[in-house]
Structure formats: structure tokens, C-alpha cells
Design an enzyme around this catalytic site. Structure first.
Site, PDB file in Angstrom:
ATOM      1  CB  CYS A 109      -0.932   0.006   1.202  1.00  0.00           C
ATOM      2  SG  CYS A 109      -1.925  -1.470   1.335  1.00  0.00           S
ATOM      3  CG  HIS A 233      -2.964   3.225   2.759  1.00  0.00           C
ATOM      4  ND1 HIS A 233      -3.545   2.903   1.556  1.00  0.00           N
ATOM      5  CD2 HIS A 233      -2.988   2.089   3.512  1.00  0.00           C
ATOM      6  CE1 HIS A 233      -3.920   1.627   1.581  1.00  0.00           C
ATOM      7  NE2 HIS A 233      -3.583   1.116   2.757  1.00  0.00           N
ATOM      8  CG  ASN A 263      -6.625  -0.966   1.919  1.00  0.00           C
ATOM      9  OD1 ASN A 263      -5.950  -0.555   0.967  1.00  0.00           O
ATOM     10  ND2 ASN A 263      -6.085  -1.482   3.009  1.00  0.00           N
TER      11      ASN A 263
HETATM   12  O1  UT7 Z   1      -3.410  -1.463   3.935  1.00  0.00           O
HETATM   13  C1  UT7 Z   1      -3.154  -1.972   5.191  1.00  0.00           C
HETATM   14  C2  UT7 Z   1      -4.083  -3.066   5.438  1.00  0.00           C
HETATM   15  N1  UT7 Z   1      -4.867  -3.207   6.566  1.00  0.00           N
HETATM   16  C3  UT7 Z   1      -5.302  -2.338   7.467  1.00  0.00           C
HETATM   17  O2  UT7 Z   1      -5.000  -1.207   7.536  1.00  0.00           O
HETATM   18  C4  UT7 Z   1      -6.264  -2.896   8.478  1.00  0.00           C
HETATM   19  C5  UT7 Z   1      -5.915  -2.535   9.886  1.00  0.00           C
HETATM   20  N2  UT7 Z   1      -6.889  -3.026  10.850  1.00  0.00           N
HETATM   21  C6  UT7 Z   1      -8.173  -2.585  10.890  1.00  0.00           C
HETATM   22  O3  UT7 Z   1      -8.571  -1.753  10.086  1.00  0.00           O
HETATM   23  C7  UT7 Z   1      -9.082  -3.111  11.968  1.00  0.00           C
HETATM   24  O4  UT7 Z   1      -8.305  -3.848  12.899  1.00  0.00           O
HETATM   25  C8  UT7 Z   1     -10.242  -3.997  11.438  1.00  0.00           C
HETATM   26  C9  UT7 Z   1     -11.229  -3.123  10.679  1.00  0.00           C
HETATM   27  C10 UT7 Z   1      -9.687  -5.093  10.558  1.00  0.00           C
HETATM   28  C11 UT7 Z   1     -10.981  -4.624  12.598  1.00  0.00           C
HETATM   29  O5  UT7 Z   1     -11.458  -3.632  13.481  1.00  0.00           O
HETATM   30  P1  UT7 Z   1     -11.211  -3.787  15.049  1.00  0.00           P
HETATM   31  O6  UT7 Z   1     -11.896  -2.652  15.692  1.00  0.00           O
HETATM   32  O7  UT7 Z   1      -9.740  -3.929  15.264  1.00  0.00           O
HETATM   33  O8  UT7 Z   1     -12.013  -5.094  15.382  1.00  0.00           O
HETATM   34  P2  UT7 Z   1     -11.467  -6.417  16.120  1.00  0.00           P
HETATM   35  O9  UT7 Z   1     -10.531  -7.155  15.235  1.00  0.00           O
HETATM   36  O10 UT7 Z   1     -11.012  -6.047  17.486  1.00  0.00           O
HETATM   37  O11 UT7 Z   1     -12.799  -7.246  16.242  1.00  0.00           O
HETATM   38  C12 UT7 Z   1     -13.864  -6.856  17.125  1.00  0.00           C
HETATM   39  C13 UT7 Z   1     -15.010  -7.842  16.975  1.00  0.00           C
HETATM   40  C14 UT7 Z   1     -14.569  -9.292  17.044  1.00  0.00           C
HETATM   41  O12 UT7 Z   1     -15.578 -10.031  17.701  1.00  0.00           O
HETATM   42  P3  UT7 Z   1     -15.433 -10.430  19.247  1.00  0.00           P
HETATM   43  O13 UT7 Z   1     -14.200 -11.279  19.327  1.00  0.00           O
HETATM   44  O14 UT7 Z   1     -15.306  -9.148  19.986  1.00  0.00           O
HETATM   45  O15 UT7 Z   1     -16.714 -11.160  19.536  1.00  0.00           O
HETATM   46  C15 UT7 Z   1     -14.542  -9.728  15.589  1.00  0.00           C
HETATM   47  O16 UT7 Z   1     -14.756 -11.116  15.422  1.00  0.00           O
HETATM   48  O17 UT7 Z   1     -15.616  -7.672  15.683  1.00  0.00           O
HETATM   49  C16 UT7 Z   1     -15.699  -8.941  15.033  1.00  0.00           C
HETATM   50  N3  UT7 Z   1     -15.607  -8.708  13.601  1.00  0.00           N
HETATM   51  C17 UT7 Z   1     -16.686  -8.401  12.850  1.00  0.00           C
HETATM   52  N4  UT7 Z   1     -17.985  -8.270  13.173  1.00  0.00           N
HETATM   53  C18 UT7 Z   1     -18.845  -7.947  12.183  1.00  0.00           C
HETATM   54  C19 UT7 Z   1     -14.517  -8.702  12.805  1.00  0.00           C
HETATM   55  N5  UT7 Z   1     -14.866  -8.424  11.541  1.00  0.00           N
HETATM   56  C20 UT7 Z   1     -16.207  -8.223  11.549  1.00  0.00           C
HETATM   57  C21 UT7 Z   1     -17.154  -7.882  10.544  1.00  0.00           C
HETATM   58  N6  UT7 Z   1     -18.449  -7.774  10.917  1.00  0.00           N
HETATM   59  N7  UT7 Z   1     -16.791  -7.677   9.258  1.00  0.00           N
END
Ligand code: UT7
Length: 311
Positions: A109, A233, A263
Site C-alpha cells: 500500500c 493511505h 482499501n
Molecule cells: O493497507 C493496510 C491493510 N490493513 C489495514 O489497515 C487494516 C488494519 N486493521 C483494521 O482496520 C481493523 O483492525 C479492522 C477493521 C480489521 C478490525 O477492526 P477492530 O476494531 O480492530 O475489530 P477487532 O478485530 O477487534 O474485532 C472486534 C469484533 C470481534 O468479535 P469479538 O471477538 O469481539 O466477539 C470480531 O470477530 O468484531 C468482530 N468482527 C466483525 N464483526 C462484524 C470482525 N470483523 C467483523 C465484521 N463484521 N466484518
């Protein structure tokens, strides 16, 4: 006139749009979750790097008034080349009728900023014109059953023409960095799909953006108050907001398209840059801060002065 200037720009997005509601019918997610946690509402999918790059590259050349035989080098920043061999840049070079060298550049990216810095070195070393494209088709490598990644990614391309016709430098300061010790946080094996440890990427991304931006501004001899527009980004609005806050930049100064693009990796910064340019948000003399991070983990920032055309 020994310095490089951006003289043409264009983007391309595939026709097919996937909304958050579409994704909610595919995996266990909701529009509310995706919007709140990422800031993304829809994304374009089913593109190919060569097609999107060809369309964006052709339009950028037309805008600059540069004919294919005047281009000295094609740089294609991508991490999702249509084939492993040959490089997509060779296919795009032929599609556009260019008769020059062409190479892919993979810095994930951060690729467009890496490409911009590289292009400027070639131009300031004597080349007249470089076509730089950032293009990625992440939808092809997305696991559409993995809700933690499939809601984030999209496809797109953005192109700029850089010409050696500026009497003042455009690229005032830059920083390129790689931290391979974090390679296992975001990867894709051959013939497989993208795997990401989102929370750790999030944490590292904020710090990497802050460090790259600060270093590039220091090297440019500028401070945050001098920056008219930040082009970050477009990965997650929460990453952007946190990084902007740490840098002391109000969100109004940021170019944002991720709500409708998701993204798009190497395409994300040129998509946001072109959106801001086309909206008239950039005036001659303005200082722009481009800052990205991605798999690798790579990070990159550049301070660019928007120099007006010279007669
Ligand atoms: O170009 C570089 C590439 N990547 C990035 O920049 C991504 C960087 N990371 C992020 O943007 C974020 O970490 C995410 C958007 C991927 C995730 O957001 P988060 O606030 O860090 O969520 P989390 O991973 O802490 O997950 C919270 C909850 C979890 O459930 P539990 O364990 O609390 O019950 C996940 O299983 O949200 C759940 N979850 C979802 N729920 C509904 C994860 N993905 C989803 C979804 N829909 N799509």
C-alpha cells in the site's frame, strides 16, 4: 527546468460495486459494523491491474498532452500483478503503445509513494517524462468468506505523468521504510488469499504513518502548519483519524475517498489525490503530505509542492 512536476492525472475504478449490504448477505457482518469500524460504505471489485492501469494511464497522458512515444519510463506500483510473469507493467506498456522501459514496483500500500520518489529521481537524473501508476486488484486475492478482511478491500488505479519541466523542486522531502520483522501480519501466499492480523496492523500503521510523515516534513524543512492537504493511505478512517490526531492535523485537511473505494492498496493514495485535485482543493504553491503504510510492513511519506505550470 531540471525538476519533476505532475502534469496529468487520472483514475479508473471497475464498474462492479459491492455495498456493505451486499457483504452482509455474504458473511456475518452489517453495514453498521463496517461503517463504524472502517468508514467504508462500498468498494469496486472484479478489476484487473492491466485494464485499470491502461485506462488511467491513457487518460493521464491525454490530460498532460503527452504522446506515448514521449514517455521515457513506466513505473507500475502494484502488489497484485495479473500474472506472476510477466510484470503487468509490460502489458500496460504495450496497451498504451509506449516504447520505453517498464517495471512493476511492489511496496504494497506504500507503493505509490515509493513510485513517486523513484520517478522523481529518474526525472531529476535526466529523464523527460515518467508515467507512474498505482493499481491493485485486491478483490482477486480476497477471501470472501473471511469477514475480518473482505469488508475492507477494493480495486482501483490512479496514474500521474511526471515531467521534467519545473524550475523549482516539487519533491521537498521524503521517507521510505520497511520493517520485515512484521511480514507475517499481512501476507498472501502463491495461489492463496490475503491473511491479516488487523489489530496489530492497526497499531503499527498509526505509528508508522506518524514517523514517516514527521521524517519527511523534517527533511523538507516544513512543519504541519505549512501543509495544505494530507493524502493518507485509505485503509480505515479510524487509522487515519488516530494518525492525524497524533500529528496535529485536522481531518478537514485530509483527502478521503475510502468511503466509496475501500482499501485499494497502491491505488489508494492516487485515488484520493486525484479526487482532491479534481475538486479544486489544491492551489499552486500548496504543500501536500502523502503518507502510506502497508504489508511488509512498508511505510512511506512525501512532501510535495504543487508547482504551477511554467511557460
Ligand atoms: O493497507 C493496510 C491493510 N490493513 C489495514 O489497515 C487494516 C488494519 N486493521 C483494521 O482496520 C481493523 O483492525 C479492522 C477493521 C480489521 C478490525 O477492526 P477492530 O476494531 O480492530 O475489530 P477487532 O478485530 O477487534 O474485532 C472486534 C469484533 C470481534 O468479535 P469479538 O471477538 O469481539 O466477539 C470480531 O470477530 O468484531 C468482530 N468482527 C466483525 N464483526 C462484524 C470482525 N470483523 C467483523 C465484521 N463484521 N466484518
Amino acid at each position: 527546468m531540471p525538476y519533476g512536476r505532475i502534469t496529468g492525472w487520472a483514475v479508473d475504478l471497475p464498474e462492479k460495486v459491492l455495498t456493505n449490504a451486499d457483504l452482509a448477505s455474504m458473511v456475518d457482518t452489517s453495514d453498521e459494523w463496517i461503517t463504524e469500524r472502517s468508514g467504508i460504505s462500498s468498494r469496486h471489485v472484479d478489476g484487473t491491474v492491466t485494464e485499470m492501469s491502461t485506462v488511467a494511464g491513457r487518460a493521464a497522458l491525454a490530460m498532460a498532452g503527452v504522446s506515448p512515444n514521449q514517455v521515457d519510463l513506466l513505473l507500475l506500483a502494484t502488489t497484485t500483478s495479473d500474472q506472476m510473469i510477466p510484470a503487468s507493467s509490460s502489458v500496460v506498456q504495450d496497451n498504451l503503445g509506449l516504447s520505453c522501459g517498464a517495471m512493476d514496483l511492489n511496496a504494497a500500500c506504500s507503493g505509490f509513494v515509493y513510485g513517486l520518489v523513484t520517478a522523481m529521481q529518474f526525472v531529476e537524473g535526466g529523464m523527460e517524462r515518467v508515467l507512474l501508476i498505482g493499481s491493485d486488484a485486491l478483490s482477486r486475492f480476497t477471501n470472501w468468506e473471511d469477514r475480518t478482511t473482505c469488508v475492507l478491500f477494493g480495486d482501483g488505479a490512479g496514474a500521474v505523468v511526471i515531467e521534467r519541466n519545473g524550475s523549482q523542486p516539487s519533491l521537498l522531502g521524503w521517507d521510505l521504510m520497511s520493517d520485515g520483522s512484521a511480514a507475517d501480519l499481512l501476507y498472501c501466499e502463491h495461489d492463496d488469499k490475503i491473511v491479516m492480523h488487523g489489530q496489530e496492523v492497526f497499531r503499527k500503521a498509526v505509528l508508522a504513518m506518524e514517523k514517516a510523515a514527521t521524517t519527511a516534513m523534517e527533511r523538507a524543512g516544513t512543519s504541519i502548519d505549512d501543509i495544505a492537504l494530507v493524502v493518507p493511505h485509505q485503509a480505515n478512517i479510524r487509522i487515519i483519524d488516530t494518525a492525524l490526531k497524533r500529528l496535529g492535523i485536522p481531518r478537514e485537511k485530509a483527502a478521503l475517498v475510502l468511503q466509496r473505494t475501500g482499501n485499494t492498496s497502491a491505488a489508494s493514495i492516487p485515488l484520493a489525490l486525484v479526487d482532491a485535485l479534481d475538486a479544486g482543493r489544491v492551489a499552486p504553491g500548496d504543500l501536500l503530505l502523502l503518507v502510506g503504510f502497508g504489508a511488509g510492513m512498508t511505510s512511506a511519506a512525501a512532501v510535495l509542492r504543487w508547482n504551477p505550470p511554467e511557460n
